[in-house]
Design a protein around this motif. Structure first.
Motif, PDB file in Angstrom:
ATOM      1  N   LEU A  18      17.301  78.825  14.698  1.00 10.04           N
ATOM      2  CA  LEU A  18      17.773  78.318  13.388  1.00 10.04           C
ATOM      3  C   LEU A  18      18.519  79.406  12.623  1.00 10.04           C
ATOM      4  O   LEU A  18      19.450  79.133  11.865  1.00 10.04           O
ATOM      5  CB  LEU A  18      16.584  77.836  12.546  1.00 10.04           C
ATOM      6  N   LYS A  32      10.464  77.590   8.771  1.00 10.05           N
ATOM      7  CA  LYS A  32      11.406  76.796   9.579  1.00 10.05           C
ATOM      8  C   LYS A  32      11.942  75.619   8.774  1.00 10.05           C
ATOM      9  O   LYS A  32      13.142  75.331   8.784  1.00 10.05           O
ATOM     10  CB  LYS A  32      10.712  76.292  10.856  1.00 10.05           C
ATOM     11  N   GLU A  33      11.037  74.958   8.044  1.00 13.07           N
ATOM     12  CA  GLU A  33      11.466  73.818   7.218  1.00 13.07           C
ATOM     13  C   GLU A  33      12.468  74.275   6.168  1.00 13.07           C
ATOM     14  O   GLU A  33      13.499  73.631   5.935  1.00 13.07           O
ATOM     15  CB  GLU A  33      10.247  73.167   6.530  1.00 13.07           C
ATOM     16  N   LYS A  74      15.838  74.990   7.706  1.00 11.87           N
ATOM     17  CA  LYS A  74      16.517  73.731   8.071  1.00 11.87           C
ATOM     18  C   LYS A  74      17.177  73.108   6.845  1.00 11.87           C
ATOM     19  O   LYS A  74      18.264  72.557   6.917  1.00 11.87           O
ATOM     20  CB  LYS A  74      15.514  72.730   8.667  1.00 11.87           C
ATOM     21  N   LYS A  75      16.479  73.177   5.707  1.00 12.24           N
ATOM     22  CA  LYS A  75      16.999  72.554   4.472  1.00 12.24           C
ATOM     23  C   LYS A  75      18.140  73.363   3.872  1.00 12.24           C
ATOM     24  O   LYS A  75      18.995  72.834   3.175  1.00 12.24           O
ATOM     25  CB  LYS A  75      15.881  72.449   3.434  1.00 12.24           C
TER      26      LYS A  75
END
Ligand code: FAD
Length: 328
Positions: A235, A322-323, A326-327
């Motif tokens: 990511l 990680k969230e 991603k956002k």
């Protein structure tokens, strides 16, 4: 006696190795303190065309020794050629990369010209009073950093770890002399015969080239958790790396180990997950641009070299990170 700083410009298959540019960059900054020139020495067969590249990266002059016998690295002819150049030009300082080739070559040369050699240096500077080269290298398993000077013999010789020094920006406007130096070779210079060259197949990415490293230590708990770290690394457009404890546990390839007995890295972002920050680990990552550490112990030494520290269980923090990425 010349006071110039000489650098061995290592090439393999006509490709100049990164350490050559790093050493020229370091030599250029040392040369400012000494007010002298940086001279790169390039050995090989038909390699003169690479001389200009070395000038653009900071060399003032390039000495090229060309001969068919120098096409592939062989200890004797390479040692003979560099010894001849040193005897003829009497440099003040001679720097060689601490690569497998450099480690083989440097002690043979220093013995022939009867000077000292400081191996595997991680820092160099000029003493402003004595103008001597101060060579820093880890000693006693990395528990102390020894500063070594070579008072009476010349050149002052060091091998320097790849990845530690900064190359200069390429400057297309730079010009300089690229000259041939003749060395006579004969059959006695060949005491080995190369039967076959087996190229190493690339199994892992080069962590020294990654802009972002997500690094895992013993604190991640098991091999499988590197899968989570890999997803985060992807990511962030980065790679995964590890401490030696993770390598010793069989969780990670040795090629991705950061530290004194692993690789020296300098990424934009180094994210240390469950790594305590032992001195031998820090030696390999302390020059990273930004260091973020996640550790459940607020006294972990890694926080001492971190720009940002997160105290907590990484298994709760990594999924949230990680969230968030991603956002973003
Ligand atoms: P540990 O020291 O065990 O640290 C684990 C950390 O994880 C701890 O700080 C703990 O608080 C934290 N943690 C545990 N669980 C969690 C959790 N759930 N969430 C968050 N944090 C958690 N080491 C290297 O890395 N590279 C080298 O090149 C190297 N070379 C060496 C050379 C020599 C000669 C010697 C003697 C040693 C060398 N070492 C090297 C080993 C080094 O001394 C350390 O033993 C090693 O770095 C420790 O690895 P680690 O930080 O992963 O493990």
């Amino acid at each position: 006696m010349s006071k110039d700083i000489f650098v061995f410009a290592e090439q393999r298959d006509g490709k100049l190795q990164n350490v050559s540019y790093e050493l020229i960059g370091e030599a250029a900054s040392l040369a400012q303190d000494l007010g002298q020139k940086v001279v790169a020495v390039l050995l090989g067969d038909k390699v003169k065309q690479y001389g200009d590249e070395l000038i653009k990266f900071g060399a003032d002059e390039v000495i090229v020794v060309e001969a068919p016998i120098l096409k592939e690295y062989m200890t004797e002819p390479y040692a003979k050629a560099l010894t001849a150049v040193i005897r003829d030009r009497n440099p003040e300082i001679f720097l060689i990369g601490a690569t497998s080739i450099g480690r083989d070559l440097a002690p043979r040369i220093s013995a022939r010209i009867k000077t000292g050699l400081t191996a595997d240096c991680t820092a160099l500077c000029i003493d402003p009073d004595t103008k001597l080269l101060m060579m820093t290298r880890p000693a006693f398993g990395g528990n102390l950093m020894a500063i070594i000077r070579c008072k009476d013999h010349r050149p002052q010789m060091a091998t320097v770890r790849p990845g530690v020094m900064q190359p200069m920006e390429k400057d297309l406007s730079r010009t300089g002399k690229v000259e041939r130096f003749q060395v006579k070779f004969d059959d006695r210079d060949i005491n080995i015969e190369i039967l076959e060259i087996v190229k190493k197949t690339k199994t892992a990415a080069d962590i020294t080239a990654a802009k972002c490293l997500v690094s895992g230590g013993r604190g991640i708990g098991n091999k499988e958790y590197f899968g989570e770290l890999r997803e985060l690394a992807e990511l962030l457009d980065g790679e995964i790396s590890s401490s030696r404890a993770a390598v010793d546990a069989g969780w990670m390839d040795k090629e991705r180990q950061v530290g004194q007995t692993g690789k020296t890295v300098r990424p934009e972002l180094y994210l240390a997950c469950g790594i305590s920050g032992a001195i031998q680990h820090v030696a390999g990552m302390e020059n990273s641009n930004t260091v973020i550490a996640i550790n459940k112990s607020e006294t972990a030494p890694i926080f001492g070299v971190s720009d940002l520290g997160i105290v907590g269980d990484l298994r709760a923090i990594i999924p949230r990170l990680k969230e968030a990425v991603k956002k973003a």
